[in-house]
Design a protein around this motif. Structure first.
Motif, PDB file in Angstrom:
ATOM      1  N   THR A 142      12.356  -7.392  28.678  1.00 24.49           N
ATOM      2  CA  THR A 142      13.757  -7.596  28.323  1.00 24.49           C
ATOM      3  C   THR A 142      14.603  -6.416  28.788  1.00 24.49           C
ATOM      4  N   ASP A 143      15.522  -6.683  29.660  1.00 27.75           N
ATOM      5  CA  ASP A 143      16.491  -5.669  30.128  1.00 27.75           C
ATOM      6  C   ASP A 143      15.862  -4.327  30.472  1.00 27.75           C
ATOM      7  N   LYS A 144      14.709  -4.355  31.123  1.00 28.94           N
ATOM      8  CA  LYS A 144      14.018  -3.101  31.441  1.00 28.94           C
ATOM      9  C   LYS A 144      14.787  -2.250  32.434  1.00 28.94           C
ATOM     10  N   GLN A 177      12.794 -18.471  23.643  1.00 28.75           N
ATOM     11  CA  GLN A 177      13.069 -17.546  24.730  1.00 28.75           C
ATOM     12  C   GLN A 177      14.549 -17.576  25.082  1.00 28.75           C
ATOM     13  N   GLY A 178      15.086 -16.424  25.327  1.00 27.53           N
ATOM     14  CA  GLY A 178      16.526 -16.308  25.561  1.00 27.53           C
ATOM     15  C   GLY A 178      17.168 -15.564  24.398  1.00 27.53           C
ATOM     16  N   MET A 179      16.563 -15.711  23.219  1.00 27.04           N
ATOM     17  CA  MET A 179      17.092 -14.981  22.060  1.00 27.04           C
ATOM     18  C   MET A 179      16.990 -13.476  22.307  1.00 27.04           C
ATOM     19  N   ASN A 180      15.903 -13.068  22.991  1.00 24.88           N
ATOM     20  CA  ASN A 180      15.741 -11.649  23.295  1.00 24.88           C
ATOM     21  C   ASN A 180      16.927 -11.123  24.107  1.00 24.88           C
ATOM     22  N   HIS A 232      21.870 -24.642  32.783  1.00 21.76           N
ATOM     23  CA  HIS A 232      21.295 -24.414  31.465  1.00 21.76           C
ATOM     24  C   HIS A 232      21.260 -22.931  31.091  1.00 21.76           C
ATOM     25  N   ARG A 233      20.849 -22.108  32.038  1.00 23.58           N
ATOM     26  CA  ARG A 233      20.752 -20.676  31.780  1.00 23.58           C
ATOM     27  C   ARG A 233      22.127 -20.077  31.458  1.00 23.58           C
ATOM     28  N   THR A 252      11.731 -16.634  32.632  1.00 18.67           N
ATOM     29  CA  THR A 252      12.415 -17.789  33.225  1.00 18.67           C
ATOM     30  C   THR A 252      13.055 -18.642  32.145  1.00 18.67           C
ATOM     31  N   ILE A 253      14.323 -18.898  32.318  1.00 21.31           N
ATOM     32  CA  ILE A 253      15.023 -19.807  31.415  1.00 21.31           C
ATOM     33  C   ILE A 253      15.194 -21.115  32.176  1.00 21.31           C
TER      34      ILE A 253
END
Lengths: 476, 212
Positions: free
Chosen positions: A208-210, A244-247, A317-318, B38-39
């Motif tokens: 995440t955002d590394k 996933q995406g919540m992060n 979607h993203r 991947t989203i």
């Protein structure tokens, strides 16, 4: 590709190419196209909200006095990074908009205690579960050393210790602690789902955002904070759990607020508001709303995407689930995120819409009409992010019309990432939104203006309204 | 760039098994240790040569988490090949294969070639699933099998290319109806005189270089 980048909104007439569809006989399209062009020439962006502006929003008790104006100011220009954390505490529900300064002090202390109690609870649930892997679930799998405890990592002077200065405060604190325990004890959970969530979270946190300083490096303490917040949320929201995406949503809040507890509550408030978007039906629903909106605003483009086999719009979607995070650099992304969260336009137009409907209902009843409820997609479900998505597509429609299949559409969309000017697209999205509202209103007035007997007018008015609704409920 | 055939692939499997890294290694020949998760669905493409023929692989990379399946499932439909990936250091990703396989079989065309991939062979010391287990699973379900490392690139080319060879053979045998695009196979522009959607003469360039 980025030819709109340096142009100021007020001079930008690129939406006029919407009229391209005139030649194909889409007269409806040309009207909305004209409306959009008119709106673009009249709207503009403002300067970000500064600390001085923000301070002026409060009365002597520290109560926020003009929510509407605050939302409008955020919407029009975003927030100056220096005052952003203070604004976000209100925008993302940590503080109720009606709270006083004194109330907020207590509330904050309470938030710390509640969060701490929730965090301890899932840890002890796991410890007592008898699972041989409990230890690796409580502490992150990727934590090589034991230095990973995240307690109080990013907590500034704790409001709890501030409260403990007086004996009265101490008493209050004791009582709040008991309340927090009771609160945490009451939360529902599902042990298996919790374990499943932790496994996915432990996969996602290290990626995440590394590239951002805040999360850079191995065993960065912020990774442990990110993990603890995600697990604490997932543990006591068994219906949504972790998706996933919540992060990506949380990391942004952590960077802005720089406090574990505040980030947790703001994140929780945000996800609770939109939690449907993170479960399967919600995702499908959101994309179907986007389809309906694009079909209304640019039917030609919508149909063409159908020919390419991507009219499900999964390529958007993203954008929607992450609030366009990956399409912009950090600062622009954060700004867009808070602007979307201001919900200024939706709330504003919703008020007008509700008034309009109430009035029409009243007239209808007075005429002795019989009311029945209609299951409709009301315009309020078209949130502003959908308009931003549609605007990006319309803004690049000439490129999209050159795509030949699903792959080329995906490539085209991928290339837009980091190449969209945030102010430019906000201007256009606002214009599209307002034109859409004007068009809807226009559709109703057209009918009402027809010279006919009062009853006849109302009858037709309702018919048209039904048609509009029918159109909105249509799924493709 | 023109091609004789275009094959559509889909990459599926649990989250974090290395699907996106495999794709990146294959298309860009590089390894990115920290890859954004991947989203939804992402996309990559590369040209390969089989039997002296240029074949374009169009690869759809999907999100691994359950909640995204309602979105990713529609990509099974038009795929000629699937890479079903697990992580040899995580047994749970192996035990979930059955569910993935059922899902894939249910939503794809019956001729879809499925390659089972045990990824992360560079982490041999942490291996949790034996190679023989992967082989046995593949045999039992009629899949091709390989172990790969997206990090060292070991077997990555082979995994994508062997899948293509299998599809190509099926075409030669007449198993695939190549005129039906729903099978995930398209004949290249020089083989088909016209395309319904594209302005004439531009399709080859479009497909190779993208649209914008």
């Amino acid at each position: 590709m980025a030819d709109g980048l340096t142009r100021r909104c007020s001079y930008d007439n690129s939406f006029e190419y919407v009229d391209f569809t005139d030649a194909s006989g889409f007269s409806n399209q040309s009207r909305i196209g004209r409306l959009i062009s008119e709106e673009i020439s009249s709207n503009s962006r403002s300067q970000p909200l500064t600390r001085k502006d923000f301070n002026n929003f409060f009365d002597t008790d520290g109560r926020l006095v003009d929510e509407h104006l605050l939302r409008k100011t955020i919407f029009k220009g975003g927030v100056d990074p220096e005052v952003r954390p203070d604004v976000w505490r209100f925008l993302y529900g940590l503080y109720p908009l009606t709270s006083t300064k004194r109330e907020r002090q207590l509330l904050l202390a309470e938030s710390y205690l509640k969060y701490e109690a929730l965090k301890q609870r899932w840890k002890s649930i796991l410890a007592q579960s008898g699972d041989p892997e409990a230890e690796s679930l409580i502490h992150a799998r990727w934590s090589e050393s034991e230095g990973g405890g995240s307690n109080d990592v990013v907590q500034r002077v704790s409001p709890v210790s501030a409260l403990a200065q007086t004996s009265e405060g101490k008493q209050q604190l004791e009582f709040m602690k008991i309340q927090a325990e009771v609160y945490a004890g009451r939360q529902e959970y599902d042990l298996n789902d919790l374990k499943g969530s932790i496994r996915v979270i432990d996969k996602d946190v290290p990626r995440t955002d590394k590239e951002l300083d805040y999360f850079k490096g191995e065993n960065n303490p912020m990774m442990f904070v990110l993990r603890d917040i995600l697990v604490t949320f997932a543990a006591f929201h068994p219906k949504v759990g972790y998706a996933q995406g919540m992060n990506d949503i949380l990391s942004r809040m952590m960077i802005v607020l720089d406090s574990e507890v505040e980030a947790f509550w703001c994140f929780t408030w945000y996800i609770e508001e939109i939690q449907l978007d993170f479960i399967a039906e919600g995702m499908v629903r959101k994309l179907s709303l986007l389809r309906q909106l694009l079909e209304k605003l640019d039917p030609d483009l919508y149909n063409y995407l159908g020919i390419c086999g991507v009219d499900d719009l999964t390529f958007c979607h993203r954008w929607l689930i992450l609030g366009f995070k990956r399409e912009f650099g950090f600062e622009d992304g954060v700004k867009l995120f808070e602007i979307l969260s201001s919900h200024y336009l939706e709330l504003h137009s919703l008020e007008a819409e509700t008034q309009k409907r109430l009035q029409r209902r009243k007239n209808f009843e007075q005429e002795g009409g019989h009311l029945r409820s209609v299951d409709d997609v009301s315009d309020q479900e078209y949130t502003f992010d959908l308009f931003v998505a549609v605007s990006i597509m319309m803004d690049h429609r000439d490129k999209m019309f050159r795509c030949t299949d699903a792959a080329t559409v995906f490539q085209c969309i991928a290339r837009l990432s980091m190449n969209i000017d945030v102010n430019d697209i906000l201007c256009k999205s606002e214009a599209v939104f307002l034109s859409y509202c004007r068009k809807s209103v226009h559709d109703c007035f057209q009918v009402i203006e027809r010279p006919s007997s009062a009853k006849e007018v109302l009858k037709r008015g309702m018919v048209v309204e039904m048609q509009v609704m029918g159109k909105s409920t249509k799924t493709s | 760039m023109s091609y004789a055939y275009l094959f559509k692939y889909i990459i599926i499997g649990d989250t974090g098994v290395g699907k996106s890294c495999l794709l990146l290694q294959f298309t860009d020949k590089r390894f990115q240790p920290v890859h954004d998760l991947t989203i939804g669905v992402e996309f990559g493409a590369r040209m390969i040569t089989i039997d002296g023929k240029q074949i374009k692989l169009q690869i759809w990379d999907t999100a691994g988490q359950e909640s995204f399946r309602s979105i990713t499932r529609s990509y099974y439909r038009g795929a000629a090949g699937a890479l079903l990936v697990y992580d040899i250091t995580r047994r749970d990703t192996f035990t979930h294969l059955t569910t993935w396989l059922e899902d894939a079989r249910q939503h794809s065309n019956s001729n879809m070639v499925i390659m089972l991939i045990g990824n992360k062979t560079d982490l041999e010391s942490r291996r949790d699933v034996k190679k023989e287990e992967g082989e046995a699973f593949a045999r039992e379900h009629g899949l091709i099998f390989m172990e790969t490392s997206a990090k060292t690139a070991a077997n990555v080319e082979e995994a994508f290319i062997n899948t293509a060879k299998e599809i190509y053979e099926k075409i030669q045998e007449g198993v695939f109806d190549i005129n039906n695009e729903a099978n995930g196979i398209k004949i290249g522009p020089q083989h088909s005189p016209s395309s319904p959607h594209a302005p004439s003469g531009s399709l080859g360039q479009q497909a190779g270089g993208g649209c914008c």
